[in-house]
Design an enzyme around this catalytic site. Structure first.
Site, PDB file in Angstrom:
ATOM      1  N   ASP A   1      -2.489   6.615  -3.300  1.00 53.26           N
ATOM      2  CA  ASP A   1      -1.335   5.948  -2.691  1.00 53.26           C
ATOM      3  C   ASP A   1      -0.764   4.861  -3.602  1.00 53.26           C
ATOM      4  OD1 ASP A   1      -3.378   4.105  -2.474  1.00 53.26           O
ATOM      5  OD2 ASP A   1      -2.640   3.304  -0.582  1.00 53.26           O
TER       6      ASP A   1
ATOM      7  N   LYS B   1     -11.680   0.266  -1.019  1.00 48.63           N
ATOM      8  CA  LYS B   1     -11.717   1.713  -1.139  1.00 48.63           C
ATOM      9  C   LYS B   1     -11.122   2.082  -2.495  1.00 48.63           C
ATOM     10  CE  LYS B   1      -7.674   2.196   1.913  1.00 48.63           C
ATOM     11  NZ  LYS B   1      -7.555   0.938   2.673  1.00 48.63           N
TER      12      LYS B   1
ATOM     13  N   ASP C   1      -5.812   2.804  -3.597  1.00 50.15           N
ATOM     14  CA  ASP C   1      -7.100   2.778  -2.895  1.00 50.15           C
ATOM     15  C   ASP C   1      -7.300   3.992  -1.988  1.00 50.15           C
ATOM     16  OD1 ASP C   1      -5.251   1.901  -1.061  1.00 50.15           O
ATOM     17  OD2 ASP C   1      -6.251   0.003  -0.601  1.00 50.15           O
ATOM     18  N   ARG C   2      -6.218   4.682  -1.623  1.00 52.12           N
ATOM     19  CA  ARG C   2      -6.377   5.877  -0.779  1.00 52.12           C
ATOM     20  C   ARG C   2      -6.440   7.142  -1.629  1.00 52.12           C
ATOM     21  NH1 ARG C   2      -2.910   5.396   4.686  1.00 52.12           N
ATOM     22  NH2 ARG C   2      -3.460   3.247   5.191  1.00 52.12           N
TER      23      ARG C   2
ATOM     24  N   ASP D   1      -1.063   1.620  -4.041  1.00 52.64           N
ATOM     25  CA  ASP D   1      -1.918   0.666  -4.762  1.00 52.64           C
ATOM     26  C   ASP D   1      -3.252   1.280  -5.193  1.00 52.64           C
ATOM     27  OD1 ASP D   1      -2.700   0.793  -2.068  1.00 52.64           O
ATOM     28  OD2 ASP D   1      -3.543  -1.215  -2.099  1.00 52.64           O
TER      29      ASP D   1
ATOM     30  N   SER E   1       0.798  -1.217   0.000  1.00 52.58           N
ATOM     31  CA  SER E   1       0.000   0.000   0.000  1.00 52.58           C
ATOM     32  C   SER E   1       0.834   1.272   0.000  1.00 52.58           C
ATOM     33  CB  SER E   1      -0.955  -0.051   1.197  1.00 52.58           C
ATOM     34  OG  SER E   1      -1.864   0.990   1.112  1.00 52.58           O
ATOM     35  N   HIS E   2       0.651   2.115   1.031  1.00 49.06           N
ATOM     36  CA  HIS E   2       1.324   3.408   1.082  1.00 49.06           C
ATOM     37  C   HIS E   2       2.723   3.287   1.675  1.00 49.06           C
ATOM     38  CE1 HIS E   2      -0.731   2.342   4.681  1.00 49.06           C
ATOM     39  NE2 HIS E   2       0.105   3.073   5.362  1.00 49.06           N
TER      40      HIS E   2
HETATM   41  C1  G16 Z   1      -5.238  -0.448   5.362  1.00 49.13           C
HETATM   42  C2  G16 Z   1      -6.656  -0.898   5.492  1.00 49.13           C
HETATM   43  C3  G16 Z   1      -7.511   0.228   5.989  1.00 49.13           C
HETATM   44  C4  G16 Z   1      -6.948   0.796   7.282  1.00 49.13           C
HETATM   45  C5  G16 Z   1      -5.509   1.199   7.073  1.00 49.13           C
HETATM   46  C6  G16 Z   1      -4.819   1.632   8.350  1.00 49.13           C
HETATM   47  O1  G16 Z   1      -5.155   0.512   4.352  1.00 49.13           O
HETATM   48  O2  G16 Z   1      -7.143  -1.349   4.247  1.00 49.13           O
HETATM   49  O3  G16 Z   1      -8.805  -0.269   6.155  1.00 49.13           O
HETATM   50  O4  G16 Z   1      -7.682   1.895   7.691  1.00 49.13           O
HETATM   51  O5  G16 Z   1      -4.778   0.112   6.567  1.00 49.13           O
HETATM   52  O6  G16 Z   1      -4.709   0.558   9.206  1.00 49.13           O
HETATM   53  P1  G16 Z   1      -3.841   0.631  10.511  1.00 49.13           P
HETATM   54  O7  G16 Z   1      -4.354   1.821  11.253  1.00 49.13           O
HETATM   55  O8  G16 Z   1      -4.094  -0.669  11.201  1.00 49.13           O
HETATM   56  O9  G16 Z   1      -2.402   0.843  10.104  1.00 49.13           O
HETATM   57  P2  G16 Z   1      -4.100   0.355   3.187  1.00 49.13           P
HETATM   58  O10 G16 Z   1      -4.354   1.528   2.297  1.00 49.13           O
HETATM   59  O11 G16 Z   1      -2.776   0.390   3.887  1.00 49.13           O
HETATM   60  O12 G16 Z   1      -4.388  -0.977   2.591  1.00 49.13           O
END
Ligand code: G16
Length: 551
Positions: free
Chosen positions: A286, A386, A290-291, A288, A122-123
């Site tokens: 971000d 998302k 989704d953000r 991938d 992800s990010h």
């Molecule tokens: C993931 C999850 C999200 C979550 C985020 C932060 O996002 O898909 O639902 O809100 O992590 O999670 P945490 O607070 O446990 O670090 P992404 O964009 O990283 O896949």
């Protein structure tokens, strides 16, 4: 059928720590590069899937793609071989290995696949010394739910063999249908299904008129997966001038930066939006895809406000939602702005734990149309992830419809509903054991907190959030500590489930004002921020006063 001569059943032993977190398995890239590490996890997913007597891999398709980070291509080749060796009928592999998380969700749903692997952290930054990840999405297109990821984890702890093929790498760069042993492997265009879906939801003709009629936007793909999607949508189809999309080529190390669209990491975009004569609208996604980050001229829209505002305007501004909204959902730490819009619309707003996987059941059951999280995630029931570019198109549609600047749309929302002043403070790279101990201690103190002071208020209620899914009745407990104050403020503390080094403490601060006269968020939230720091003894425990990242 696979050929027994080419299938190899290889002996292996379990790797510790292959438990998926908030969003799949995330570790340092070098951990994933250890021989057998990817194989063990992928075989464990297949083993967990095969427990379902209804599943016959010989009739199923599997999708695979990633965000283009370092080790993406190698992992895809490994998964293609293993899927063929495990008897899948078809594997759909994204051309160039590039497939955004929302596009993965769309492809699984539209192609009727059993599921898919997204290779992404992800990010989190990419590169051999940075992070890598694998997440598995199920047939509804959404992240595997907790019950399934626990079954995967159980398999990772007892695995003794994995199945693969003696087969050369496929050519990932050319769309083609190949035979890999007995399995049909299709290298497909990663843009096609996703772009078609966006064209079904949004009025591309109107948006094209808007973007060619003087409205100026800039989109930062952060050297990550959305570059090709954004170019196709904004520049080719909607007519925005070439150069509207910044950093549009996915790079294995994201240019050495964090592909995390927030005010800290999208600094270049923020600077452009602050410039005199800057564009009207700025956005970023971000690693991938989704953000999302939504900016106006010198104006930041918090993710909580963004969800609430999209919900407020969706029915009028976006053709895909003309029929109205069934309900909204937000994760618990996300601001309560969406709750007030739901109330005005006369629809429910569900409060779930952190993690997109919790929205899937609500959407499958038709209970919720739009949902979002404070972590820059917004989306709808068009897929089960998302969706960053969807959020950007939703905002463009609202701006086209209202003909207001971003700040005007947000301020009108505050006038109507009041304002949630909101910030998240992250303390990163903390000692994991000390952090867990700190949270345990706070949990024990919960019954004694009411009546005590925190910042400028008095604590009226404190609990550890627990969620019972209204669809399947499953309960997820210990999802974050909530402290409510008598002045309408709320403080939430939890440890991140997506980090790869030590622990990350997240402190979420919210204060609601019906008449939001104060402009300075910091000033509104500072008393609660100081109060919770003192309550957690952050300085004594970690020698930290200020957070590493504020979003
Ligand atoms: C993931 C999850 C999200 C979550 C985020 C932060 O996002 O898909 O639902 O809100 O992590 O999670 P945490 O607070 O446990 O670090 P992404 O964009 O990283 O896949």
């Amino acid at each position: 059928m696979t050929n027994p001569m080419t299938v190899r059943s290889t002996a292996t032993t379990p790797f510790p720590g292959q438990r998926p977190g908030t969003s799949g398995l995330r570790k340092k890239t070098r951990v994933f590069m250890e021989p057998g590490y990817v194989e063990n996890f992928v075989q464990s997913v297949f083993n967990a899937l095969a427990e379902d007597p209804e599943v016959d891999f010989g009739k199923e398709a599997l999708v695979v793609g990633g965000d283009g980070r370092y080790f993406n291509r190698q992992a895809i080749q490994t998964i293609v071989r293993m899927a063929a060796a495990n008897g899948f009928r078809r594997v759909l592999a994204a051309r160039g290995g590039i497939l955004s998380t929302p596009a993965m969700s769309a492809v699984i749903r539209r192609k009727g696949a059993l599921g898919g692997f997204v290779l992404s952290a992800s990010h989190n930054p990419g590169g051999i010394d940075a992070d890598f990840g694998i997440k598995y999405n199920i047939r509804n297109g959404g992240p595997a739910p907790a019950a399934f990821t626990e079954r995967i984890y159980a398999h990772t702890r007892s695995i003794s063999r994995y199945r693969t093929l003696d087969w050369p790498d496929i050519d990932l760069d050319r769309e083609a249908t190949l035979a890999v042993d007995g399995c049909e492997v299709r290298v497909f265009d990663p843009l096609e299904e996703y772009v078609a879906l966006m064209q079904e939801l949004f009025d591309f003709d109107r948006l094209r008129g808007f973007l060619t009629g003087g409205f100026r936007m800039v989109f930062d793909a952060m050297h990550a997966v959305t570059g090709p999607y954004a170019r196709r949508i904004f520049e080719d189809l909607l007519g925005a001038p070439a150069g509207t999309v910044l950093h549009a080529t996915p790079l294995e190390d994201f240019g050495g930066e964090h592909p995390d669209p927030n005010l800290t990491h999208a600094a270049e975009l923020v600077a452009r939006m602050e410039a005199p004569e800057g564009p009207d609208f700025g956005a970023a996604c971000d690693g991938d895809g989704d953000r999302n980050l939504i900016l106006g001229r010198d104006f930041f829209v918090t993710p909580g406000d963004s969800l609430a505002i999209i919900a407020e305007h969706a029915q009028r501004a976006i053709p895909g939602y003309r029929g109205g909204l069934a309900g909204l959902a937000r994760s618990m730490p996300t601001s309560t702005a969406a709750d007030r819009v739901a109330e005005a619309l006369g629809i429910p707003c569900y409060e779930t734990p952190t993690g997109w996987k919790f929205f899937g059941n609500l959407m499958d059951a038709g209970l919720c149309t739009l949902c979002g999280e404070e972590s820059f995630g917004t989306g709808s029931n068009h897929i089960r992830e998302k969706d960053g570019l969807w959020a950007v198109l939703a905002w463009l549609s609202i701006l086209e419809e209202t003909r207001q600047p971003v700040s005007g749309v947000v301020k009108a929302h505050w006038r109507r509903f009041g304002r949630s002043y909101y910030q998240r403070h992250d303390y990163e790279g903390l000692d994991a054991a000390t952090s867990t101990e700190m949270m345990d201690e706070l949990r024990e103190r919960l019954p004694h907190l009411p009546g005590q002071r925190l910042g400028a208020g008095e604590i009226i209620r404190a609990d550890d959030f627990s969620y019972t899914d209204p669809v399947d009745g499953s309960t997820s407990s210990a999802q974050g500590i909530r402290i409510f104050l008598d002045d309408g403020s709320r403080v939430v503390c939890r440890l991140s489930g997506t980090g790869t080094e030590g622990a990350t403490l997240r402190i979420y601060l919210e204060s609601y004002r019906r008449d939001p006269v104060e402009d300075d968020i910091q000033a509104v939230l500072a008393p609660a921020a100081h109060g919770i720091r003192a309550m957690l003894h952050l300085e004594q425990r970690f020698d930290r006063e200020e957070p590493d990242v504020v979003t």
